[in-house]
Design a protein around this motif. Structure first.
Motif, PDB file in Angstrom:
ATOM      1  N   THR A 252       0.865  -1.174   0.000  1.00 27.76           N
ATOM      2  CA  THR A 252       0.000   0.000   0.000  1.00 27.76           C
ATOM      3  C   THR A 252       0.906   1.230   0.000  1.00 27.76           C
ATOM      4  N   PHE A 253       0.803   1.998  -1.068  1.00 24.91           N
ATOM      5  CA  PHE A 253       1.643   3.188  -1.231  1.00 24.91           C
ATOM      6  C   PHE A 253       0.783   4.451  -1.098  1.00 24.91           C
ATOM      7  N   GLU A 254       1.375   5.449  -0.439  1.00 26.00           N
ATOM      8  CA  GLU A 254       0.712   6.760  -0.431  1.00 26.00           C
ATOM      9  C   GLU A 254       1.496   7.675  -1.367  1.00 26.00           C
ATOM     10  N   PHE A 255       0.818   8.223  -2.360  1.00 24.67           N
ATOM     11  CA  PHE A 255       1.442   9.181  -3.284  1.00 24.67           C
ATOM     12  C   PHE A 255       0.980  10.576  -2.877  1.00 24.67           C
ATOM     13  N   SER A 256       1.898  11.535  -2.919  1.00 31.12           N
ATOM     14  CA  SER A 256       1.486  12.889  -2.545  1.00 31.12           C
ATOM     15  C   SER A 256       2.193  13.926  -3.407  1.00 31.12           C
ATOM     16  N   VAL A 257       1.516  15.055  -3.539  1.00 31.22           N
ATOM     17  CA  VAL A 257       2.084  16.182  -4.285  1.00 31.22           C
ATOM     18  C   VAL A 257       1.889  17.435  -3.429  1.00 31.22           C
ATOM     19  N   SER A 258       2.951  18.241  -3.309  1.00 34.32           N
ATOM     20  CA  SER A 258       2.839  19.504  -2.566  1.00 34.32           C
ATOM     21  C   SER A 258       3.186  20.667  -3.488  1.00 34.32           C
ATOM     22  N   ILE A 340      -3.069 -13.294 -12.795  1.00 35.48           N
ATOM     23  CA  ILE A 340      -1.974 -13.280 -13.769  1.00 35.48           C
ATOM     24  C   ILE A 340      -1.035 -12.093 -13.627  1.00 35.48           C
ATOM     25  N   ARG A 341      -1.351 -11.165 -12.755  1.00 38.45           N
ATOM     26  CA  ARG A 341      -0.475 -10.000 -12.638  1.00 38.45           C
ATOM     27  C   ARG A 341      -0.601  -9.325 -11.262  1.00 38.45           C
ATOM     28  N   THR A 342       0.316  -8.428 -10.995  1.00 40.58           N
ATOM     29  CA  THR A 342       0.181  -7.525  -9.853  1.00 40.58           C
ATOM     30  C   THR A 342      -0.921  -6.537 -10.203  1.00 40.58           C
ATOM     31  N   THR A 343      -1.920  -6.438  -9.325  1.00 42.77           N
ATOM     32  CA  THR A 343      -3.025  -5.519  -9.612  1.00 42.77           C
ATOM     33  C   THR A 343      -2.778  -4.167  -8.940  1.00 42.77           C
ATOM     34  N   THR A 344      -3.438  -3.167  -9.481  1.00 40.81           N
ATOM     35  CA  THR A 344      -3.302  -1.798  -8.976  1.00 40.81           C
ATOM     36  C   THR A 344      -4.696  -1.273  -8.678  1.00 40.81           C
ATOM     37  N   ALA A 345      -4.961  -0.939  -7.420  1.00 37.03           N
ATOM     38  CA  ALA A 345      -6.280  -0.381  -7.095  1.00 37.03           C
ATOM     39  C   ALA A 345      -6.096   0.966  -6.411  1.00 37.03           C
ATOM     40  N   LEU A 346      -6.680   2.013  -6.993  1.00 37.45           N
ATOM     41  CA  LEU A 346      -6.643   3.331  -6.362  1.00 37.45           C
ATOM     42  C   LEU A 346      -7.759   3.332  -5.325  1.00 37.45           C
ATOM     43  N   THR A 347      -7.399   3.418  -4.054  1.00 34.98           N
ATOM     44  CA  THR A 347      -8.426   3.219  -3.026  1.00 34.98           C
ATOM     45  C   THR A 347      -8.780   4.479  -2.239  1.00 34.98           C
ATOM     46  N   MET A 348      -7.892   5.478  -2.203  1.00 38.07           N
ATOM     47  CA  MET A 348      -8.223   6.708  -1.469  1.00 38.07           C
ATOM     48  C   MET A 348      -7.657   7.915  -2.204  1.00 38.07           C
ATOM     49  N   LYS A 354     -11.023  24.001   0.796  1.00 34.31           N
ATOM     50  CA  LYS A 354     -12.147  24.911   0.519  1.00 34.31           C
ATOM     51  C   LYS A 354     -12.222  25.138  -0.994  1.00 34.31           C
ATOM     52  N   TRP A 355     -13.433  25.478  -1.465  1.00 38.57           N
ATOM     53  CA  TRP A 355     -13.649  25.562  -2.917  1.00 38.57           C
ATOM     54  C   TRP A 355     -12.868  26.692  -3.581  1.00 38.57           C
ATOM     55  N   ASN A 356     -12.468  27.733  -2.819  1.00 42.91           N
ATOM     56  CA  ASN A 356     -11.745  28.836  -3.456  1.00 42.91           C
ATOM     57  C   ASN A 356     -10.276  28.918  -3.018  1.00 42.91           C
ATOM     58  N   VAL A 357      -9.760  27.781  -2.514  1.00 38.81           N
ATOM     59  CA  VAL A 357      -8.348  27.732  -2.102  1.00 38.81           C
ATOM     60  C   VAL A 357      -7.622  26.694  -2.938  1.00 38.81           C
ATOM     61  N   ILE A 358      -6.488  27.093  -3.527  1.00 38.14           N
ATOM     62  CA  ILE A 358      -5.681  26.100  -4.267  1.00 38.14           C
ATOM     63  C   ILE A 358      -4.952  25.259  -3.228  1.00 38.14           C
ATOM     64  N   SER A 359      -5.215  23.983  -3.278  1.00 33.02           N
ATOM     65  CA  SER A 359      -4.731  23.101  -2.210  1.00 33.02           C
ATOM     66  C   SER A 359      -3.213  22.956  -2.233  1.00 33.02           C
ATOM     67  N   SER A 360      -2.606  23.014  -1.057  1.00 33.76           N
ATOM     68  CA  SER A 360      -1.151  22.835  -1.014  1.00 33.76           C
ATOM     69  C   SER A 360      -0.783  21.370  -1.223  1.00 33.76           C
ATOM     70  N   THR A 361      -1.650  20.460  -0.829  1.00 35.74           N
ATOM     71  CA  THR A 361      -1.297  19.030  -0.970  1.00 35.74           C
ATOM     72  C   THR A 361      -2.457  18.228  -1.554  1.00 35.74           C
ATOM     73  N   ALA A 362      -2.058  17.127  -2.149  1.00 34.02           N
ATOM     74  CA  ALA A 362      -3.036  16.120  -2.586  1.00 34.02           C
ATOM     75  C   ALA A 362      -2.405  14.769  -2.264  1.00 34.02           C
ATOM     76  N   LYS A 363      -3.219  13.848  -1.780  1.00 31.26           N
ATOM     77  CA  LYS A 363      -2.698  12.524  -1.402  1.00 31.26           C
ATOM     78  C   LYS A 363      -3.599  11.442  -1.974  1.00 31.26           C
ATOM     79  N   ALA A 364      -2.983  10.357  -2.397  1.00 28.47           N
ATOM     80  CA  ALA A 364      -3.771   9.220  -2.887  1.00 28.47           C
ATOM     81  C   ALA A 364      -3.143   7.939  -2.369  1.00 28.47           C
TER      82      ALA A 364
END
Ligand SMILES: CCCCCCCC/C=C\CCCCCCCC(=O)NCC(=O)O
Ligand SMILES: [Zn+2]
Ligand SMILES: [Zn+2]
Length: 508
Positions: A252-258, A340-348, A354-364
């Protein structure tokens, strides 16, 4: 004239090659070795049968009504788990009053029963189940997921297939034996983890440490896993029982962008949400390598080829020719793709405040189930290569390597095979277990770990596991109890079983 002659020669050669290929395909199909010559002969006559009476049905329904939900290692319904302990104690008075049965508690909530057999020279084995269940969204169900409603020949409820049916199945079988005055000959353990759905790191891990610290090894381990698959295996007209001889790894990997946050009215270039979304779409659209024909599914096909309907039989018996075609077909369906393979599931996916704020982070969060031909390190490397964006950072949240592959010629495998056949009378074949079980913590305790739950399921019923409207056929619950009863008896005559298997079951 000369050109015509050359063309005719080419045509004749092509026809000859085609003829040779057709003959080779036919010969291979009709002479395909039967990897399992015994499964039609191995039914033993046994008049013993445990009926699912009202008392036993009520034991199970009450267990389903106790919401032993775990959502994370620290967030389990511990009160419900203790309630389930009490219910187990009340339902099986003979087990709990026997002087040869010990009940041991680990990490406050996990249970281990040790049943001491009369013959201490026989190596012990272990049956594994678990107490916890995954959550259920009541609004999406036809009935309350914790009502244990009996309807249309089924018992509905979270945990009816994963996996309170094996928990109560094995306990009913043992209680029945004790009521008949049958003290088991062979020592065995029953492990019941409280946190399997959220890692087993406290429960099963503590049980594993208990065995290792005492130097106890186990002849074989039978845990939850694959099932009797009805109408799921392409080309099989009959159901087929699949014994998981190996378990996929899990990462289980957490990917993030700041990025620098800011006002939504002045967006500057790419946002954290945009960058991460692109990376996640790349992962989803670029599946990992298709290993069809190189992993444990090859063994599965060898076991069932001769039971397949004609077009499939020709295709599966001739992987040298049709392998690439079948590999593509397997990739199209989630069930077959998973083996037959390693599967990839995006789970979160989480981002934004807030709707008018550009988010500093995103995580998946991405959950991979790792094929035995790959490792956690391989999967991480491949993901980075697919994403190809250094702004996307990765953190490993948890990781387990794929398990070793257990043999199909062990006493444990034969005991399972025999017990399955006695109850279901269907072909039995080894397979790769596509999910995860507590047995990942037990790999050092035994070379013979088999993952099989005696659940008789079609594709629709399979979707109930971790999904909506999980339900077990009432008849299947009765089969489950009887499966464990036969397993316990077969484990006591495993030496006879081996010689019977060697002789093709003529003596049974
Ligand atoms: C040709 C191959 C056909 C493959 C057929 C696939 C049949 C699938 C059979 C059983 C799968 C059931 C999996 C349920 C196990 C649940 C265990 C669990 O929840 N563990 C936790 C986890 O994995 O997250
Ligand atoms: Zn389970
Ligand atoms: Zn589960």
């Amino acid at each position: 004239m000369k050109t015509r002659k050359i063309l005719s020669l080419i045509l004749k050669s092509l026809l000859l090659i085609l003829g040779v290929i057709i003959v080779a395909v036919i010969i291979r199909t009709v002479t395909f070795p039967d990897a399992q010559p015994y499964f039609e002969k191995c039914k033993v006559s046994d008049s013993d049968f445990i009926p699912l009476n009202d008392v036993r049905l009520q034991h199970f329904r009450t267990a389903i009504q106790i919401p032993t939900v775990c959502t994370s290692i620290d967030n389990c319904n511990f009160t419900a788990i203790l309630q389930l302990h009490d219910h187990i104690q009340e339902s099986f008075p003979l087990i709990h009053s026997s002087n040869f049965i010990q009940r041991i508690l680990f990490a406050n909530y996990t249970l281990l029963y040790r049943v001491e057999g009369t013959n201490s020279t026989l190596p012990p084995y272990m049956l594994v189940s678990h107490l916890d269940v995954v959550p259920a969204k009541a609004a999406e169900w036809q009935v309350d997921p914790f009502s244990a409603t009996v309807k249309e020949g089924y018992i509905f409820g979270r945990g009816t297939l994963d996996v309170k049916q094996t928990l109560f199945g094995m306990m009913e079988a043992l209680e029945f034996r004790l009521a008949k005055g049958q003290r088991p000959i062979r020592t065995f353990y029953m492990a019941m983890g409280h946190d399997e759905e959220v890692s087993g790191l406290r429960g099963a891990k503590a049980v594993a440490n208990y065995f290792s610290s005492r130097g106890i090894t186990l002849d074989f381990i039978s845990d939850e896993g694959m099932v009797v698959a009805d109408g799921i295996l392409p080309g099989m007209q009959t159901p087929v029982a699949l014994i998981g001889i190996a378990e996929k790894g899990m990462a289980t990997f957490e990917f993030s962008v700041s990025v620098t946050p800011g006002h939504a009215s002045m967006p500057a270039g790419e946002t954290s949400i945009g960058i991460l979304s692109k990376a996640m779409v790349s992962l989803e659209q670029n599946p990992h390598e298709n290993f069809f024909g190189k992993g444990p599914e090859r063994l599965l096909l060898e076991y069932v080829v001769n039971k397949m309907t004609l077009p499939h039989r020709v295709l599966m018996a001739n992987l040298w020719l049709f392998g690439p075609l079948i590999a593509r077909a397997f990739a199209l369906k989630p069930n077959t793709n998973a083996i037959i393979r390693t599967t990839t599931a995006l789970t979160m996916f989480n981002a934004g405040v807030k709707w008018n704020v550009i988010s500093s982070t995103a995580k998946a969060v991405v959950n991979h189930r790792i094929h035995p031909l790959q490792s956690v390190a391989d999967v991480l490397k491949i993901d980075k290569k697919i994403i190809q964006d250094d702004r996307v950072k990765v953190k490993i949240l948890s990781a387990y390597e794929p398990s070793p592959i257990s043999p199909t010629d062990s006493d444990g495998y034969r005991i399972l095979h025999q017990s399955i056949y006695q109850i279901f009378e269907v072909p039995v074949a080894p397979a790769l277990f596509i999910a995860s079980s507590d047995s990942k913590h037990f790999v050092k305790l035994s070379k013979n770990i088999y993952r099989f739950a005696p659940s008789f399921l079609n594709s629709a019923e399979l979707k109930g596991i971790h999904g909506n409207n999980e339900k077990i056929k009432i008849k299947n619950y009765e089969q489950t109890i009887n499966f464990y009863y036969h397993l316990m008896i077969n484990a006591e005559k495993s030496a006879n079983l081996k010689s019977a298997f060697d002789k093709g079951h003529q003596d049974l």
